[in-house]
Design a protein around this motif. Structure first.
Motif, PDB file in Angstrom:
ATOM      1  N   ASP A  16       0.859  -1.185   0.000  1.00  0.00           N
ATOM      2  CA  ASP A  16       0.000   0.000   0.000  1.00  0.00           C
ATOM      3  C   ASP A  16       0.896   1.237   0.000  1.00  0.00           C
ATOM      4  O   ASP A  16       1.656   1.460   0.938  1.00  0.00           O
ATOM      5  CB  ASP A  16      -0.895  -0.017   1.243  1.00  0.00           C
ATOM      6  CG  ASP A  16      -1.891   1.129   1.271  1.00  0.00           C
ATOM      7  OD1 ASP A  16      -1.758   2.066   0.463  1.00  0.00           O
ATOM      8  OD2 ASP A  16      -2.793   1.075   2.114  1.00  0.00           O
ATOM      9  N   MET A  17       0.809   2.022  -1.065  1.00  0.00           N
ATOM     10  CA  MET A  17       1.586   3.258  -1.153  1.00  0.00           C
ATOM     11  C   MET A  17       0.615   4.428  -1.274  1.00  0.00           C
ATOM     12  O   MET A  17      -0.012   4.619  -2.317  1.00  0.00           O
ATOM     13  CB  MET A  17       2.529   3.223  -2.361  1.00  0.00           C
ATOM     14  CG  MET A  17       3.598   2.143  -2.255  1.00  0.00           C
ATOM     15  SD  MET A  17       4.725   2.128  -3.642  1.00  0.00           S
ATOM     16  CE  MET A  17       5.717   3.562  -3.272  1.00  0.00           C
ATOM     17  N   ASN A  18       0.441   5.146  -0.162  1.00  0.00           N
ATOM     18  CA  ASN A  18      -0.458   6.298  -0.120  1.00  0.00           C
ATOM     19  C   ASN A  18      -1.875   5.942  -0.553  1.00  0.00           C
ATOM     20  O   ASN A  18      -2.506   6.664  -1.319  1.00  0.00           O
ATOM     21  CB  ASN A  18       0.095   7.440  -0.980  1.00  0.00           C
ATOM     22  CG  ASN A  18       1.447   7.904  -0.500  1.00  0.00           C
ATOM     23  OD1 ASN A  18       1.705   7.945   0.707  1.00  0.00           O
ATOM     24  ND2 ASN A  18       2.326   8.229  -1.434  1.00  0.00           N
ATOM     25  N   GLY A  19      -2.359   4.811  -0.072  1.00  0.00           N
ATOM     26  CA  GLY A  19      -3.720   4.402  -0.375  1.00  0.00           C
ATOM     27  C   GLY A  19      -3.891   3.682  -1.701  1.00  0.00           C
ATOM     28  O   GLY A  19      -4.996   3.280  -2.043  1.00  0.00           O
ATOM     29  N   MET A  20      -2.833   3.513  -2.452  1.00  0.00           N
ATOM     30  CA  MET A  20      -2.887   2.804  -3.739  1.00  0.00           C
ATOM     31  C   MET A  20      -2.114   1.500  -3.609  1.00  0.00           C
ATOM     32  O   MET A  20      -0.992   1.484  -3.111  1.00  0.00           O
ATOM     33  CB  MET A  20      -2.238   3.644  -4.850  1.00  0.00           C
ATOM     34  CG  MET A  20      -2.931   4.946  -5.142  1.00  0.00           C
ATOM     35  SD  MET A  20      -4.256   4.800  -6.343  1.00  0.00           S
ATOM     36  CE  MET A  20      -3.424   4.201  -7.771  1.00  0.00           C
ATOM     37  N   MET A  21      -2.729   0.416  -4.051  1.00  0.00           N
ATOM     38  CA  MET A  21      -2.034  -0.870  -4.033  1.00  0.00           C
ATOM     39  C   MET A  21      -1.047  -0.910  -5.195  1.00  0.00           C
ATOM     40  O   MET A  21      -1.369  -0.546  -6.326  1.00  0.00           O
ATOM     41  CB  MET A  21      -3.016  -2.030  -4.132  1.00  0.00           C
ATOM     42  CG  MET A  21      -3.867  -2.217  -2.877  1.00  0.00           C
ATOM     43  SD  MET A  21      -2.921  -2.418  -1.350  1.00  0.00           S
ATOM     44  CE  MET A  21      -2.275  -4.055  -1.548  1.00  0.00           C
ATOM     45  N   ASN A  22       0.173  -1.339  -4.881  1.00  0.00           N
ATOM     46  CA  ASN A  22       1.237  -1.386  -5.870  1.00  0.00           C
ATOM     47  C   ASN A  22       1.833  -2.790  -5.876  1.00  0.00           C
ATOM     48  O   ASN A  22       2.104  -3.354  -4.824  1.00  0.00           O
ATOM     49  CB  ASN A  22       2.317  -0.351  -5.494  1.00  0.00           C
ATOM     50  CG  ASN A  22       3.443  -0.306  -6.488  1.00  0.00           C
ATOM     51  OD1 ASN A  22       3.231  -0.342  -7.683  1.00  0.00           O
ATOM     52  ND2 ASN A  22       4.658  -0.246  -5.967  1.00  0.00           N
ATOM     53  N   MET A  23       2.037  -3.354  -7.070  1.00  0.00           N
ATOM     54  CA  MET A  23       2.659  -4.667  -7.182  1.00  0.00           C
ATOM     55  C   MET A  23       4.053  -4.490  -7.766  1.00  0.00           C
ATOM     56  O   MET A  23       4.230  -3.796  -8.763  1.00  0.00           O
ATOM     57  CB  MET A  23       1.845  -5.607  -8.075  1.00  0.00           C
ATOM     58  CG  MET A  23       2.449  -6.994  -8.158  1.00  0.00           C
ATOM     59  SD  MET A  23       1.400  -8.216  -8.995  1.00  0.00           S
ATOM     60  CE  MET A  23       1.301  -7.563 -10.641  1.00  0.00           C
ATOM     61  N   PRO A  59      -3.198 -13.156  -1.377  1.00  0.00           N
ATOM     62  CA  PRO A  59      -3.631 -11.967  -2.113  1.00  0.00           C
ATOM     63  C   PRO A  59      -3.377 -10.716  -1.262  1.00  0.00           C
ATOM     64  O   PRO A  59      -3.625 -10.709  -0.060  1.00  0.00           O
ATOM     65  CB  PRO A  59      -5.132 -12.206  -2.320  1.00  0.00           C
ATOM     66  CG  PRO A  59      -5.281 -13.699  -2.285  1.00  0.00           C
ATOM     67  CD  PRO A  59      -4.267 -14.155  -1.265  1.00  0.00           C
ATOM     68  N   GLY A  60      -2.811  -9.692  -1.888  1.00  0.00           N
ATOM     69  CA  GLY A  60      -2.508  -8.462  -1.172  1.00  0.00           C
ATOM     70  C   GLY A  60      -1.141  -8.456  -0.524  1.00  0.00           C
ATOM     71  O   GLY A  60      -0.761  -7.499   0.138  1.00  0.00           O
TER      72      GLY A  60
END
Length: 148
Positions: free
Chosen positions: A82-89, A107-108
């Motif tokens: 989680d980067m500033n409320g955005m999920m990043n892969m 997952p996650g």
């Protein structure tokens, strides 16, 4: 008297065997995988993910360096964050499994991406995946396909 000596000898041998197993520091030993599964995808989808629990019963940290599978053109370790409320892969270089600990690929979080699938992955299939560890050891797991 002979019976008593024999029983003591047998008991001693069994005790030494179990103590050796419980304190094994040999790299790559003591790794177990539970609940391995892969997400089913529509035939048009060429990427999916594998999840599992990797348990390290050894007294040394084990490092998962890579994975491979015959059903995918490429297999990579990834991690969601989680980067500033955005999920990043992002691709991860490895996963550290602590001594006498476990890591859950879910997952996650950490997972194994199966990229450029060579055939459709359908619910009920079983997918072999090889996990490669830094010490040169590897294990083959069988992941059940769930979903869809």
């Amino acid at each position: 008297m002979k019976t008593k000596v024999s029983l003591i000898s047998i008991t001693f041998c069994i005790a030494v065997f179990f103590m050796t197993c419980a304190h094994s520091d040999e790299p790559g030993k003591g790794i177990f995988v539970n609940n391995a599964w892969v997400q089913a995808m529509p035939p048009s989808q060429k990427t999916t993910a594998a999840y599992m629990v990797i348990v390290n019963n050894s007294n040394k940290e084990i490092i998962l360096d890579s994975a491979s599978s015959d059903i995918a053109g490429a297999t990579e370790i990834h991690q969601m964050s989680d980067m500033n409320g955005m999920m990043n892969m992002a691709m991860a270089s490895n996963i550290h499994i602590p001594a006498l600990g476990k890591v859950t690929l879910k997952p996650g979080g950490f997972h194994i991406m199966l990229i450029n699938l060579k055939k459709p992955v359908n619910k009920g299939d079983v997918i072999p995946i090889t996990l490669h560890f830094q010490d040169g050891s590897s294990i083959i797991i069988k992941a059940d396909v769930h979903g869809q």
